[in-house]
Design a protein around this motif. Sequence first.
Motif, short mmCIF file in Angstrom:
data_model
loop_
_atom_site.label_atom_id
_atom_site.label_comp_id
_atom_site.label_asym_id
_atom_site.label_seq_id
_atom_site.Cartn_x
_atom_site.Cartn_y
_atom_site.Cartn_z
N LYS A 143 -119.45 -8.28 19.85
CA LYS A 143 -119.80 -6.95 20.37
C LYS A 143 -118.55 -6.16 20.77
N ARG A 144 -117.62 -6.07 19.86
CA ARG A 144 -116.36 -5.37 20.13
C ARG A 144 -115.94 -4.61 18.89
N LEU A 145 -115.09 -3.62 19.12
CA LEU A 145 -114.51 -2.90 17.98
C LEU A 145 -113.72 -3.87 17.13
N LEU A 146 -113.00 -4.79 17.78
CA LEU A 146 -112.26 -5.84 17.08
C LEU A 146 -112.02 -7.00 18.03
N TYR A 147 -111.80 -8.17 17.48
CA TYR A 147 -111.45 -9.34 18.28
C TYR A 147 -110.23 -9.99 17.64
N TYR A 148 -109.31 -10.46 18.48
CA TYR A 148 -108.03 -10.95 17.98
C TYR A 148 -107.61 -12.19 18.78
N PHE A 149 -107.06 -13.18 18.09
CA PHE A 149 -106.41 -14.33 18.74
C PHE A 149 -105.29 -14.79 17.83
N GLU A 150 -104.44 -15.64 18.34
CA GLU A 150 -103.28 -16.11 17.57
C GLU A 150 -103.22 -17.63 17.55
N ILE A 151 -102.74 -18.17 16.45
CA ILE A 151 -102.51 -19.61 16.30
C ILE A 151 -101.09 -19.82 15.80
N TYR A 152 -100.36 -20.67 16.49
CA TYR A 152 -98.99 -20.98 16.10
C TYR A 152 -98.96 -22.38 15.48
N VAL A 153 -98.48 -22.50 14.26
CA VAL A 153 -98.31 -23.80 13.62
C VAL A 153 -96.93 -24.32 14.02
N LYS A 154 -96.90 -25.28 14.90
CA LYS A 154 -95.63 -25.79 15.43
C LYS A 154 -94.98 -26.80 14.48
N GLU A 162 -119.17 -8.33 29.18
CA GLU A 162 -119.99 -9.45 29.60
C GLU A 162 -120.05 -10.55 28.54
N GLU A 163 -119.76 -10.23 27.29
CA GLU A 163 -119.77 -11.26 26.25
C GLU A 163 -118.53 -12.12 26.40
N GLU A 164 -118.73 -13.39 26.68
CA GLU A 164 -117.61 -14.29 26.94
C GLU A 164 -116.79 -14.54 25.68
N ALA A 165 -115.50 -14.56 25.83
CA ALA A 165 -114.59 -14.83 24.72
C ALA A 165 -113.94 -16.20 24.94
N PRO A 166 -113.42 -16.84 23.89
CA PRO A 166 -112.74 -18.14 24.05
C PRO A 166 -111.56 -18.03 25.00
N LYS A 167 -111.40 -19.08 25.81
CA LYS A 167 -110.27 -19.12 26.74
C LYS A 167 -109.42 -20.39 26.55
N GLU A 168 -110.02 -21.39 25.91
CA GLU A 168 -109.30 -22.65 25.71
C GLU A 168 -109.97 -23.42 24.57
N LEU A 169 -109.43 -24.60 24.28
CA LEU A 169 -110.01 -25.45 23.24
C LEU A 169 -111.14 -26.30 23.81
N ASN A 170 -112.07 -26.64 22.96
CA ASN A 170 -113.22 -27.45 23.36
C ASN A 170 -112.83 -28.93 23.25
N THR A 171 -112.68 -29.57 24.38
CA THR A 171 -112.27 -30.98 24.39
C THR A 171 -113.45 -31.94 24.30
N ILE A 172 -114.67 -31.39 24.40
CA ILE A 172 -115.86 -32.25 24.34
C ILE A 172 -116.28 -32.49 22.89
N GLY A 205 -104.98 -14.90 24.66
CA GLY A 205 -104.63 -13.77 25.51
C GLY A 205 -103.96 -14.16 26.80
N GLN A 206 -103.76 -15.45 27.02
CA GLN A 206 -103.07 -15.88 28.24
C GLN A 206 -101.62 -15.42 28.25
N LYS A 207 -101.02 -15.34 27.06
CA LYS A 207 -99.65 -14.85 26.91
C LYS A 207 -99.67 -13.57 26.08
N LYS A 208 -98.60 -12.84 26.09
CA LYS A 208 -98.50 -11.61 25.30
C LYS A 208 -98.62 -11.94 23.82
N PHE A 209 -99.47 -11.19 23.12
CA PHE A 209 -99.64 -11.42 21.69
C PHE A 209 -98.40 -10.97 20.92
N ALA A 210 -98.15 -11.65 19.82
CA ALA A 210 -97.05 -11.24 18.94
C ALA A 210 -97.38 -9.91 18.25
#
Length: 386
Positions: free
Chosen positions: A99-110, A49-59, A140-145
């Motif tokens: 509220k998770r055992l771990l949280y993970y996201f990825e950033i690609y420097v293009k 139920e704890e919401e996780a990031p899904k996109e960038l904040n454009t506001i 998480g929209q794409k497969k993590f490296a």
Amino acid sequence: MNSSNTNNGQSNNGKSSRLDGINRDLGLYFLELSRLRSSAAPTEMEEDEEEAPKELNTINSSGGFLVVAPDKLSVKYTTVNLHGHDVGVVQANKPAPVKRLLYYFEIYVKDAGAKGQIAIGFTNEGFKMRRQPGVHVNFGQKKFAFDLKEYEAQERLKRQMTIEKISLPPNISYGLVRSYLLHYGYEDTLNSFDLASKSTIPPVYIAQENGFDEQDIGYALNQRKILRQLIRNGEIDAAISKLRDWYPQIVQDDKSATCFLLHCQKFIEFVRVGALEEAVKYGRIELAKFFRLAGFDDLVQDCVALLAYEHPQESCVGYLLEESQRDLVADTVNAMILSTNPNTQDMEGCLQSYLERLLRQLTACCLERRSANGEQGEAFLLRRVL
């Protein structure tokens, strides 16, 4: 329940009045459990139920210094940097979940640019948006490296191995299981359990110092077994008849919580077999006594609401037709019988077995540990652990 009829109630030198007062409340404990079953939200979903990031904040961003792509997952610095504060910053649309055992996201420097001055990190809600950005992101929209699921499985395995390294004498776990069977009147299972324990090498025996008072929790074992079987089979009339013969003080007060749960269950059994006319007649006689009575009214309405549905099992009050509701009524009767033991001093022991109280302590310790960690980390869900 009339306290003056409690078994041997006059032989405890004044203690009986205190115990009898608690006895009257035992049924209310299970009545509250039944109420919670109708209103409590599923706890198993707490972590999700704890919401996780899904996109960038454009506001909330540094505006003209950068451009966010339409997918809100890529950002590009578009300004010529003339000053040290000419930077572009963007945050995620939600904070990182804790509220998770771990949280993970990825950033690609293009493209790091000529000097490679890109920063990645965590910021608070009030962070000034005039600092350096990183930032294409993958929430998480794409497969993590990185193989996140394998890493999480390894972490859980490490924790489990740490637990399994703790050695307990066999008679302790044996005693806990045996006390559970004794407490709830599972006499046949208990006999099989004892027989199996004697065939082990070496045989398992309960040491006296383990603190299990088998005489108290073994009280009226056969009668409690019979009543549990009757209630679980939906034979409520037979169960009430046995109670009147064996423990009339439990059902003497026809407006007690115990009697209420028994009457509700009888009504539910009529609905279960489609005998709706009989259910209506029974409800008008027995359940009507509890209508508009504080503490009972909401469950009376849930029971009556079963009549309104063509398929009551699929309705919002369908929980009343589950086997767990029968178990709750059986547990109520079981606790009330244990409370009639003149040697009983710990009324809480009538409500739960030693094993369940140990699990409550485990839950409390895990919650306290998480609280000390700022409420961060995976939520403790007993059902998942078991």
